[in-house]
Scaffold this active site. Sequence first.
Site, PDB file in Angstrom:
ATOM      1  N   GLU A  64       2.038  -4.743  71.685  1.00 39.73           N
ATOM      2  CA  GLU A  64       1.268  -5.991  71.683  1.00 39.73           C
ATOM      3  C   GLU A  64      -0.228  -5.677  71.726  1.00 39.73           C
ATOM      4  O   GLU A  64      -0.632  -4.629  72.215  1.00 39.73           O
ATOM      5  CB  GLU A  64       1.698  -6.821  72.911  1.00 39.73           C
ATOM      6  CG  GLU A  64       0.993  -8.126  73.120  1.00 39.73           C
ATOM      7  CD  GLU A  64       1.171  -9.140  71.997  1.00 39.73           C
ATOM      8  OE1 GLU A  64       0.753  -8.839  70.870  1.00 39.73           O
ATOM      9  OE2 GLU A  64       1.679 -10.238  72.266  1.00 39.73           O
ATOM     10  N   ASP A  65      -1.037  -6.592  71.226  1.00 33.09           N
ATOM     11  CA  ASP A  65      -2.484  -6.377  71.280  1.00 33.09           C
ATOM     12  C   ASP A  65      -3.014  -6.670  72.679  1.00 33.09           C
ATOM     13  O   ASP A  65      -3.719  -5.863  73.271  1.00 33.09           O
ATOM     14  CB  ASP A  65      -3.223  -7.217  70.221  1.00 33.09           C
ATOM     15  CG  ASP A  65      -2.864  -8.696  70.246  1.00 33.09           C
ATOM     16  OD1 ASP A  65      -1.984  -9.102  71.034  1.00 33.09           O
ATOM     17  OD2 ASP A  65      -3.467  -9.462  69.471  1.00 33.09           O
ATOM     18  N   ILE A  66      -2.680  -7.861  73.203  1.00 28.65           N
ATOM     19  CA  ILE A  66      -3.252  -8.245  74.489  1.00 28.65           C
ATOM     20  C   ILE A  66      -2.289  -9.141  75.256  1.00 28.65           C
ATOM     21  O   ILE A  66      -1.619  -9.996  74.668  1.00 28.65           O
ATOM     22  CB  ILE A  66      -4.628  -8.939  74.288  1.00 28.65           C
ATOM     23  CG1 ILE A  66      -5.308  -9.263  75.624  1.00 28.65           C
ATOM     24  CG2 ILE A  66      -4.514 -10.177  73.430  1.00 28.65           C
ATOM     25  CD1 ILE A  66      -6.795  -9.570  75.485  1.00 28.65           C
ATOM     26  N   ASP A  96      -2.428 -11.853  78.129  1.00 28.55           N
ATOM     27  CA  ASP A  96      -3.406 -12.710  78.795  1.00 28.55           C
ATOM     28  C   ASP A  96      -2.710 -13.381  79.985  1.00 28.55           C
ATOM     29  O   ASP A  96      -2.634 -12.813  81.065  1.00 28.55           O
ATOM     30  CB  ASP A  96      -3.930 -13.689  77.744  1.00 28.55           C
ATOM     31  CG  ASP A  96      -5.077 -14.561  78.232  1.00 28.55           C
ATOM     32  OD1 ASP A  96      -5.474 -14.415  79.399  1.00 28.55           O
ATOM     33  OD2 ASP A  96      -5.568 -15.377  77.453  1.00 28.55           O
ATOM     34  N   ASP A 126      -8.164 -11.604  66.898  1.00 30.70           N
ATOM     35  CA  ASP A 126      -8.909 -12.591  66.112  1.00 30.70           C
ATOM     36  C   ASP A 126      -9.494 -13.709  66.944  1.00 30.70           C
ATOM     37  O   ASP A 126      -9.058 -13.972  68.068  1.00 30.70           O
ATOM     38  CB  ASP A 126      -7.978 -13.229  65.080  1.00 30.70           C
ATOM     39  CG  ASP A 126      -6.984 -14.186  65.744  1.00 30.70           C
ATOM     40  OD1 ASP A 126      -6.262 -13.740  66.668  1.00 30.70           O
ATOM     41  OD2 ASP A 126      -6.944 -15.374  65.367  1.00 30.70           O
TER      42      ASP A 126
HETATM   43  P1  IMP Z   1      -0.599 -15.013  76.646  1.00 34.69           P
HETATM   44  O1  IMP Z   1       0.702 -15.678  76.318  1.00 34.69           O
HETATM   45  O2  IMP Z   1      -1.500 -15.920  77.415  1.00 34.69           O
HETATM   46  O3  IMP Z   1      -0.399 -13.703  77.335  1.00 34.69           O
HETATM   47  O4  IMP Z   1      -1.356 -14.781  75.284  1.00 34.69           O
HETATM   48  C1  IMP Z   1      -1.157 -13.631  74.539  1.00 34.69           C
HETATM   49  C2  IMP Z   1      -1.673 -13.796  73.137  1.00 34.69           C
HETATM   50  O5  IMP Z   1      -2.871 -14.572  73.119  1.00 34.69           O
HETATM   51  C3  IMP Z   1      -2.044 -12.474  72.522  1.00 34.69           C
HETATM   52  O6  IMP Z   1      -0.966 -11.926  71.832  1.00 34.69           O
HETATM   53  C4  IMP Z   1      -3.199 -12.808  71.623  1.00 34.69           C
HETATM   54  O7  IMP Z   1      -2.718 -13.131  70.343  1.00 34.69           O
HETATM   55  C5  IMP Z   1      -3.815 -14.010  72.246  1.00 34.69           C
HETATM   56  N1  IMP Z   1      -5.027 -13.685  73.032  1.00 34.69           N
HETATM   57  C6  IMP Z   1      -5.164 -13.670  74.377  1.00 34.69           C
HETATM   58  N2  IMP Z   1      -6.400 -13.350  74.752  1.00 34.69           N
HETATM   59  C7  IMP Z   1      -7.090 -13.149  73.603  1.00 34.69           C
HETATM   60  C8  IMP Z   1      -8.453 -12.748  73.342  1.00 34.69           C
HETATM   61  O8  IMP Z   1      -9.299 -12.516  74.219  1.00 34.69           O
HETATM   62  N3  IMP Z   1      -8.771 -12.638  72.015  1.00 34.69           N
HETATM   63  C9  IMP Z   1      -7.891 -12.869  71.016  1.00 34.69           C
HETATM   64  N4  IMP Z   1      -6.617 -13.229  71.220  1.00 34.69           N
HETATM   65  C10 IMP Z   1      -6.219 -13.365  72.510  1.00 34.69           C
HETATM   66 MG    MG Z   2      -0.714 -11.050  69.990  1.00 33.23          MG
END
Ligand code: IMP
Ligand code: MG
Length: 194
Positions: free
Chosen positions: A119-121, A123, A179
């Site tokens: 995965e990239d990130i 959050d 992105d």
């Molecule tokens: P989560 O479900 O809140 O963990 O969100 C994860 C997804 O949100 C990642 O796979 C990213 O695609 C996107 N995302 C979260 N933070 C960022 C950021 O700072 N920049 C770009 N995409 C983000």
């Molecule tokens: Mg992602």
Amino acid sequence: MPEEQRFFCKFAPNFCFMNSVIVKDKTFRPFLAAEEIQKRVAEIGARISQDLEGKNPLFLAILNGSYVFAADLLRHITTPCEISFIRVSSYSGMESTGKLTEVIGLKENIEGRTVVIVEDIIDSGFTMEGLVNSLKAKNPADLRICTLLTKPGNMKVDLDIPYCAFEIPNDFIVGYGLDYDGYGRNLPAIYVVE
Ligand code: IMP
Ligand code: MG
């Protein structure tokens, strides 16, 4: 998380590898240099190679964000492995919606396999939690998370993340596959919103 993974990004004022960039309507400033990213990706790749030696791992890269990281990471994997790309969608614009969505495009039978999610990130962690639950239902022998970035201050769920390159603050970032509304993925370094 092991000590060597506890990397908090600092940005020295005189550290200049490229000027601010504008992506759509926002200005971003340099945050992680391309060389720094490559160094950590190589380290993570070496660790995974060691841990999963001979396990025939299947890497599942999450589109779109992880395509750059996955491509670089795989070139540091030294044990025979496969990679496949899947999709989950729970995010739009600059704030996580927290909505869970389905796993799209998984063709491989993962029963009894060693699977590494790329995965990239992470959050809030909702996307990853949903994905882990869906994949666990398919009975892999081992399921591990590998992510380029986490935002520990934003994490809403409890996840075991054995492979994480960088822990970062709760700011919005772009570049290296990540992105802002579809743009900025092509940047070789990572930038943080002003
Ligand atoms: P989560 O479900 O809140 O963990 O969100 C994860 C997804 O949100 C990642 O796979 C990213 O695609 C996107 N995302 C979260 N933070 C960022 C950021 O700072 N920049 C770009 N995409 C983000
Ligand atoms: Mg992602």
